[in-house]
Scaffold this active site. Structure first.
Site, short mmCIF file in Angstrom:
data_model
loop_
_atom_site.label_atom_id
_atom_site.label_comp_id
_atom_site.label_asym_id
_atom_site.label_seq_id
_atom_site.Cartn_x
_atom_site.Cartn_y
_atom_site.Cartn_z
CG HIS A 178 -2.06 -1.07 1.13
ND1 HIS A 178 -3.39 -0.75 0.83
CD2 HIS A 178 -2.00 -2.52 1.34
CE1 HIS A 178 -4.19 -1.83 1.01
NE2 HIS A 178 -3.12 -2.88 1.14
CG ASP A 390 0.16 9.54 0.91
OD1 ASP A 390 -0.05 8.29 1.12
OD2 ASP A 390 -0.69 10.40 1.56
C1 G6P Z 1 -0.96 3.31 6.31
C2 G6P Z 1 -0.41 1.88 5.91
C3 G6P Z 1 -1.34 0.54 6.65
C4 G6P Z 1 -1.55 1.12 8.26
C5 G6P Z 1 -2.25 2.40 8.18
C6 G6P Z 1 -2.27 2.83 9.72
O1 G6P Z 1 -2.16 3.28 5.37
O2 G6P Z 1 -0.35 1.49 4.70
O3 G6P Z 1 -0.87 -0.64 6.51
O4 G6P Z 1 -2.49 0.21 8.66
O5 G6P Z 1 -1.40 3.35 7.75
O6 G6P Z 1 -1.14 2.76 10.54
P1 G6P Z 1 -1.15 1.60 11.70
O7 G6P Z 1 0.21 1.69 12.06
O8 G6P Z 1 -2.00 2.24 12.76
O9 G6P Z 1 -1.92 0.31 11.23
#
Ligand code: G6P
Length: 490
Positions: A178, A390
């Site tokens: 992602h 991003d």
């Molecule tokens: C980004 C990453 C995700 C992640 C999200 C929130 O979008 O690509 O994999 O889940 O951030 O971050 P966190 O560390 O809270 O899961």
């Protein structure tokens, strides 16, 4: 149901063994815990688009989702939620510190985002990353039916494809990153670069947000593995012959129907009106919505806005900037420092420019439900997305999808993947503060005709490419036989 684990071995219930035809594996399960006043806990589906896109596929097939429930030292049995089987993977306090906060978010995250913050390399973090990836792979191997499709998500789990294939060569394995994949010259810093590349190559298909991410990956494969590459195909020699891993771009999108429905709901429209009223009905409402992350360029945006106030190109009577900064990864040092920095500059600017009745920047360190987010999008004349790097940026896409009035202006960083699709935004280099200031002024003074022309084209793009199409196109590509695609004899 919750207990402190002696060991974090995952033992799915007997009835889950070899059961599931379609499995999503991600660091977090797609649910958030809701705690009532008493002891009772329940789960609510997380707001992300990923789960919206995949839930119908789960319901149609025999689907399961494997992931961490979100708090340390918690061992839960598999459970059902919204027609999905959820298989929780426990993480100990040490795993959270070394695998999640450490290797995932203080090594890989900064490394993959152009080293905006310096990545840290620690061997103990890497050891834990390997162990946790193994735990995810083991649980997946146990619950997957013969020939099942497994879709592994994101940078936290890059070793899972290889670890899984070693145990279950019968599976179709997809991986989607992602976040950006860095250029070779940056990726080369990673002491475990070869192992990460080999981990990903365990998949049949590795998907990225932008074509440039995919080509960065293939350059790294060429440099750090001995495999032959033909176009997007990597030929991997195995004991029994060769197999092919393909790479490609599959830009993610949003749940357009959900946003559209909310943007048309009378209570949400009324809330948008209220928001403007609470701000004193300024001529222009500007909005930023981000996780509080150093990749998002929140500081650059605030600096530019502060200078516009100083130059008297905007005044607190005419304009109000709302900055939603949702709390994120708060125990990681660089995130703590960022919060201090941002809050100090907001305080300085507000202290200088506020009047008794007007505030320059409304800074909100909260997360909000989707309803409130869409009300904010509807209330905002100008949306500011100034990420320094991003993978995609779904906030930009949600703003466009919310603008049912076909108006409003989007200032968008060219370093966000969304810039590939939203070419009619006012594109900026957020490092160029003068350029950013001019772009904000252009957005504030855009004529209604020009705003509508730009927004109409952007809306067409977003409405035609929603997250369901994204998941379908990835899953279709995963089923394509690479030999056939290359026109070779099987
Ligand atoms: C980004 C990453 C995700 C992640 C999200 C929130 O979008 O690509 O994999 O889940 O951030 O971050 P966190 O560390 O809270 O899961």
């Amino acid at each position: 149901m919750v207990s402190k684990p002696a060991a974090l071995d995952v033992e799915p219930a007997g009835s889950d063994y070899g059961q599931y035809d379609f499995i999503v594996v991600s660091n977090r399960l797609p649910v958030d815990r809701v705690t009532d006043d008493g002891e009772d806990t329940s789960w609510r589906r997380s707001p992300g688009g990923l789960v919206t896109a995949l839930a119908p596929v789960m319901a149609k097939t025999d689907g399961a989702w494997i992931g961490w429930p979100g708090s340390a030292d918690e061992v839960l049995d598999p459970f059902d939620h919204d027609d999905m089987r959820l298989v929780p993977i426990p993480l100990s306090q040490d795993d959270v510190e070394l695998y999640y906060e450490g290797f995932s978010n203080a090594t890989l995250w900064p490394l993959y985002h152009d080293v905006i913050a310096p990545p840290e390399f620690h061997r103990a973090w890497w050891e834990c990353y390997k162990q946790v990836n193994q735990r995810f792979a083991d649980a997946t191997a146990k619950v997957a039916a013969t020939g099942a499709v497994v879709w592994v998500q994101d940078y936290q789990l890059q070793l899972v494809p290889k670890l899984l294939r070693e145990q279950r060569p019968d599976l179709k394995i997809g991986f989607f990153n992602h976040i950006p994949f860095p250029p070779l010259e940056i990726f080369a810093q990673l002491p475990w670069r070869r192992q990460v590349i080999e981990g990903l190559l365990g998949a049949d298909l590795v998907g990225f947000q932008r074509p440039s991410d995919s080509s960065n990956f293939l350059r790294c494969v060429r440099r750090f593995s001995g495999h032959a590459i033909k176009s997007q195909h990597v030929n991997i020699k195995t004991e029994t012959g060769t197999r092919i891993c393909r790479a490609g771009a599959f830009p993610i999108s949003i749940d357009v129907d959900q946003i559209n429905e909310l943007a048309n709901r009378p209570d949400v429209i009324e809330r948008a009106r209220q928001i403007r009223e609470e701000l004193g009905n300024p001529k222009t409402v500007l909005l930023g919505v981000d996780r509080l992350d150093y990749t998002k360029g929140i500081g650059h945006r605030i600096k530019a806005y502060g200078e516009l106030l100083e130059d008297e190109r905007v005044t607190v009577e005419d304009a109000a900037l709302i900055q939603v900064a949702s709390p994120s990864r708060e125990r990681v040092e660089s995130y703590r420092l960022l919060r201090e920095e941002i809050e100090a500059s907001v305080g300085r600017i507000n202290g200088t420019f506020d009047t008794l009745s007007n505030t320059a920047i409304r800074y909100l360190h909260h997360s909000y439900p989707k309803e409130e987010m869409v009300a904010l999008y509807l209330a905002a004349d100008v949306m500011l997305v100034t990420a320094l790097r991003d993978g995609m940026n779904l906030v930009a896409k949600e703003y466009v999808a919310s603008r049912t009035g076909v108006n409003g202006a989007l200032v968008l960083s060219e370093f966000a993947g969304a810039a590939d699709h939203l070419k009619q935004a006012i594109l900026v280099n957020p490092h160029d503060i003068d350029g950013l200031k001019d772009a904000i002024m252009r957005a504030i003074h855009i004529s209604p005709g020009e705003a509508t022309r730009r927004m109409r084209t952007m809306r067409r793009q977003i409405l035609q490419n929603d997250v369901e199409q994204w998941s379908q196109s990835f899953l279709r590509a995963l089923q394509v036989d690479p030999a056939e695609e290359l026109g070779e004899q099987p």
